[in-house]
Design an enzyme around this catalytic site. Structure first.
Site, PDB file in Angstrom:
ATOM      1  N   ILE A 102      31.044  37.503 -12.357  1.00  0.00           N
ATOM      2  CA  ILE A 102      29.780  37.477 -13.080  1.00  0.00           C
ATOM      3  C   ILE A 102      28.578  37.352 -12.141  1.00  0.00           C
ATOM      4  CG2 ILE A 102      29.666  34.997 -13.532  1.00  0.00           C
ATOM      5  CD1 ILE A 102      28.829  37.851 -15.988  1.00  0.00           C
ATOM      6  N   HIS A 103      28.801  36.900 -10.929  1.00  0.00           N
ATOM      7  CA  HIS A 103      27.699  36.775  -9.979  1.00  0.00           C
ATOM      8  C   HIS A 103      27.577  37.998  -9.089  1.00  0.00           C
ATOM      9  CE1 HIS A 103      28.832  32.582 -10.994  1.00  0.00           C
ATOM     10  NE2 HIS A 103      27.537  32.569 -11.258  1.00  0.00           N
ATOM     11  N   GLY A 104      28.218  39.105  -9.485  1.00  0.00           N
ATOM     12  CA  GLY A 104      28.120  40.339  -8.729  1.00  0.00           C
ATOM     13  C   GLY A 104      29.216  40.537  -7.702  1.00  0.00           C
TER      14      GLY A 104
END
Length: 163
Positions: A48-50
Site C-alpha cells: 500500500i505504500h508503493g
C-alpha cells in the site's frame, strides 16, 4: 479499551487482502516512481505504500486478475462455503471507479461459485498509493457483531451512511 482491542484482534484474524498494480506511484520525497513497469506488465502482491509486488507478469484480463487475487485471499484464511463477508475493492489512486466495479462484479461471481456470500461491500478509492493504477481485494469474514457495527451510522470525510 480491552473490548476494542478484542474486536480489532477478531477482525484482524478474519480478514485477508491482496493488491495489484499496473503502474508504480511516485512518492513525493523520492520524486520518481518506486518501481518501473512496462506497458504490458503488472505487479501482483504490491504494498500500500508503493512497494513492488511479489510477482511481475504480463497484463491479464480483469477476471484473471480477480481470480489470482481472490484465490490467494480465500485460500489464506481460509474462507469456506457459507461464510458471510464484507467485500472491499479498493482503488490504488489512479484506477477509474468504473473499472473497480468491473473487479467487484468479477469478485462477486468468483465468490458465488465458492458459496461465499457478500453481505456488505465497499468499492472505491479509500486507501491509495497516491496515483498508482491498480486495486486490492479485501475480504472480511463477518459475524453478527461486526455486521451490526458496520451498519452503525457513519459520518466521516471518507464514509457516510445511516445518518
Amino acid at each position: 479499551m480491552e473490548e476494542v482491542k478484542k474486536l480489532c484482534e477478531r477482525v484482524n484474524a478474519n480478514v485477508r487482502s491482496m493488491g495489484m498494480a499496473l503502474t508504480s506511484c511516485t512518492v513525493p520525497a523520492a520524486g520518481k516512481p518506486t518501481f518501473e513497469l512496462g506497458p504490458d506488465e503488472m505487479e501482483i502482491g504490491i504494498g500500500i505504500h508503493g512497494e513492488p509486488g511479489r510477482q511481475r507478469m504480463k497484463v491479464k484480463t480483469a477476471r484473471e486478475i480477480v481470480e489470482m487475487l481472490a484465490t490467494a485471499v480465500v485460500e489464506d484464511l481460509p474462507f469456506k462455503a457459507g461464510d458471510e463477508v464484507l467485500a472491499f475493492v479498493n482503488g490504488m489512486g489512479g484506477t477509474p471507479l468504473s473499472e473497480l466495479y468491473i473487479v467487484y462484479n468479477d469478485l462477486s461471481d468468483f465468490l458465488e461459485k465458492k458459496g461465499i456470500k457478500i453481505v456488505r461491500n465497499l468499492v472505491g478509492n479509500y486507501i491509495t498509493s497516491l496515483e498508482m493504477q491498480g486495486c486490492s481485494i479485501t475480504l472480511l469474514r463477518l459475524d453478527e457483531e461486526m455486521k451490526r457495527l458496520w451498519d452503525a451510522p457513519v459520518c466521516t470525510p471518507g464514509l457516510r451512511w445511516g445518518m
